[in-house]
Design a protein around this motif. Structure first.
Motif, short mmCIF file in Angstrom:
data_model
loop_
_atom_site.label_atom_id
_atom_site.label_comp_id
_atom_site.label_asym_id
_atom_site.label_seq_id
_atom_site.Cartn_x
_atom_site.Cartn_y
_atom_site.Cartn_z
N TYR A 4 104.24 29.39 -77.30
CA TYR A 4 105.33 29.84 -76.44
C TYR A 4 105.06 31.29 -76.08
O TYR A 4 104.38 32.00 -76.80
CB TYR A 4 106.70 29.69 -77.09
CG TYR A 4 106.84 30.33 -78.45
CD1 TYR A 4 107.15 31.67 -78.58
CD2 TYR A 4 106.64 29.59 -79.61
CE1 TYR A 4 107.25 32.27 -79.83
CE2 TYR A 4 106.75 30.17 -80.86
CZ TYR A 4 107.06 31.51 -80.96
OH TYR A 4 107.16 32.10 -82.19
N CYS A 55 109.78 20.28 -69.66
CA CYS A 55 109.45 19.29 -70.69
C CYS A 55 110.08 19.69 -72.01
O CYS A 55 109.91 20.83 -72.48
CB CYS A 55 107.94 19.19 -70.85
SG CYS A 55 107.43 17.94 -72.07
N ARG A 57 109.42 19.44 -75.42
CA ARG A 57 108.20 19.10 -76.16
C ARG A 57 108.50 18.47 -77.52
O ARG A 57 107.63 17.80 -78.07
CB ARG A 57 107.34 20.35 -76.34
CG ARG A 57 106.72 20.85 -75.04
CD ARG A 57 105.75 19.84 -74.40
NE ARG A 57 104.64 19.54 -75.26
CZ ARG A 57 103.46 20.13 -75.22
NH1 ARG A 57 103.22 21.06 -74.32
NH2 ARG A 57 102.52 19.79 -76.05
N ASN A 60 109.02 15.03 -76.18
CA ASN A 60 108.00 14.72 -75.17
C ASN A 60 108.61 13.99 -73.97
O ASN A 60 108.08 12.99 -73.50
CB ASN A 60 106.84 13.93 -75.77
CG ASN A 60 105.57 14.12 -74.96
OD1 ASN A 60 105.39 15.14 -74.30
ND2 ASN A 60 104.70 13.13 -75.00
N GLU A 62 110.26 14.59 -69.97
CA GLU A 62 110.24 15.54 -68.87
C GLU A 62 111.51 15.39 -68.03
O GLU A 62 112.01 14.28 -67.83
CB GLU A 62 109.01 15.30 -67.99
CG GLU A 62 108.79 16.40 -66.99
CD GLU A 62 107.44 16.31 -66.33
OE1 GLU A 62 106.43 16.64 -66.98
OE2 GLU A 62 107.40 15.89 -65.17
N TRP A 103 105.29 28.60 -69.72
CA TRP A 103 104.90 27.89 -68.51
C TRP A 103 103.57 27.20 -68.79
O TRP A 103 102.57 27.84 -69.10
CB TRP A 103 104.75 28.84 -67.32
CG TRP A 103 104.58 28.04 -66.07
CD1 TRP A 103 103.40 27.72 -65.45
CD2 TRP A 103 105.61 27.40 -65.33
NE1 TRP A 103 103.64 26.94 -64.36
CE2 TRP A 103 105.00 26.72 -64.26
CE3 TRP A 103 107.00 27.34 -65.45
CZ2 TRP A 103 105.72 25.98 -63.32
CZ3 TRP A 103 107.71 26.61 -64.52
CH2 TRP A 103 107.08 25.95 -63.47
N ASN A 104 103.59 25.88 -68.69
CA ASN A 104 102.41 25.06 -68.92
C ASN A 104 101.63 24.99 -67.61
O ASN A 104 102.00 24.23 -66.71
CB ASN A 104 102.87 23.67 -69.40
CG ASN A 104 101.73 22.78 -69.77
OD1 ASN A 104 100.69 22.78 -69.14
ND2 ASN A 104 101.95 21.97 -70.80
N ASP A 106 98.64 23.87 -66.93
CA ASP A 106 97.93 22.61 -66.69
C ASP A 106 98.84 21.56 -66.06
O ASP A 106 98.40 20.75 -65.25
CB ASP A 106 97.35 22.07 -67.99
CG ASP A 106 96.27 22.97 -68.56
OD1 ASP A 106 95.64 23.72 -67.78
OD2 ASP A 106 96.05 22.94 -69.78
N ASN A 107 100.13 21.54 -66.46
CA ASN A 107 101.06 20.52 -65.97
C ASN A 107 102.07 21.08 -64.97
O ASN A 107 102.96 20.34 -64.54
CB ASN A 107 101.78 19.87 -67.14
CG ASN A 107 100.83 19.07 -68.00
OD1 ASN A 107 100.11 18.22 -67.52
ND2 ASN A 107 100.80 19.36 -69.29
N ARG A 109 104.72 23.14 -65.24
CA ARG A 109 106.10 22.93 -65.69
C ARG A 109 106.43 23.92 -66.80
O ARG A 109 105.54 24.54 -67.39
CB ARG A 109 106.28 21.50 -66.21
CG ARG A 109 105.53 21.27 -67.51
CD ARG A 109 105.68 19.87 -68.03
NE ARG A 109 105.03 19.79 -69.34
CZ ARG A 109 104.48 18.71 -69.84
NH1 ARG A 109 104.49 17.58 -69.16
NH2 ARG A 109 103.93 18.74 -71.04
N ASP A 111 107.67 24.33 -70.49
CA ASP A 111 107.78 23.59 -71.75
C ASP A 111 108.73 24.33 -72.67
O ASP A 111 108.67 25.56 -72.79
CB ASP A 111 106.41 23.47 -72.42
CG ASP A 111 105.50 22.46 -71.73
OD1 ASP A 111 105.89 21.89 -70.69
OD2 ASP A 111 104.40 22.23 -72.25
N TYR A 113 110.44 24.20 -76.63
CA TYR A 113 110.39 23.68 -78.00
C TYR A 113 111.63 24.16 -78.76
O TYR A 113 112.00 25.33 -78.64
CB TYR A 113 109.21 24.26 -78.78
CG TYR A 113 107.85 23.86 -78.32
CD1 TYR A 113 107.21 22.78 -78.91
CD2 TYR A 113 107.19 24.58 -77.34
CE1 TYR A 113 105.93 22.43 -78.52
CE2 TYR A 113 105.91 24.23 -76.95
CZ TYR A 113 105.29 23.16 -77.54
OH TYR A 113 104.02 22.81 -77.16
#
Length: 125
Positions: A4, A55, A57, A60, A62, A103-104, A106-107, A109, A111, A113
Motif C-alpha cells: 500500500y 478492488c 483485496r 478479491n 472488484e 493504485w494498482n 497493472d490492473n 484500479r 486496491d 486492504y
C-alpha cells in the motif's frame, strides 16, 4: 504484508450515514489522481464524479466507485457510489479499523486492504 502507498483509519463518517470514504487531499493527489487521465483529472477538479475500479483485496472482489472532489467545501476527495454497500456493510468494516490503499498500475484500479490490527502493546503473546 500487502502493498500500500497510504493508510487510513476509518472514521465514524467513513462508515456512517454520509455514504463516502473521505481521503486526505495529498493522498488522493499523490497516489490516485496522478494515475488518471487529464480528462478525468479536469472533471474531478471541477467537482464532477469519475467512476474508477476499486478492488477489495481481502475478498478479491472488484467494484466501481465514484471519485469526487468536494470543491464547494473542504476541497478533499471522497469515494462514494457504493462505498457503504460494497465495503462497509458487505464486509462489516467499522470505525477505528485501518485500511491500506494503493493504485494498482497493472490492473488500472485502486486496491484497498483491511489491515490487521496492531499487536496489543499490553499483551506480549
Amino acid at each position: 504484508m500487502p502493498p500500500y502507498t497510504f493508510k487510513k483509519i476509518l472514521s465514524a463518517s467513513d462508515v456512517g450515514n454520509q455514504s463516502r470514504l473521505l481521503l486526505q487531499r495529498s493522498d488522493a493527489e499523490n497516489h490516485i489522481l496522478s494515475h488518471l487521465s487529464e480528462e478525468n483529472n479536469r472533471a474531478i477538479q471541477a467537482g464532477q464524479g469519475v467512476r474508477i475500479r476499486v478492488c477489495d483485496r481481502n475478498s478479491n472482489t472488484e467494484h466501481e466507485l465514484v471519485l469526487k472532489r468536494m470543491v464547494n467545501t473542504t476541497g478533499s476527495y471522497v469515494l462514494n457510489g457504493g462505498w457503504i454497500r460494497e465495503f462497509v456493510n458487505r464486509r462489516g468494516w467499522e470505525e477505528g479499523q485501518e485500511i491500506g490503499l494503493f493504485w494498482n498500475i497493472d490492473n488500472n484500479r485502486l486496491d484497498i486492504y483491511m489491515l490487521p490490527p496492531p499487536p496489543d502493546q499490553n499483551n506480549p503473546n
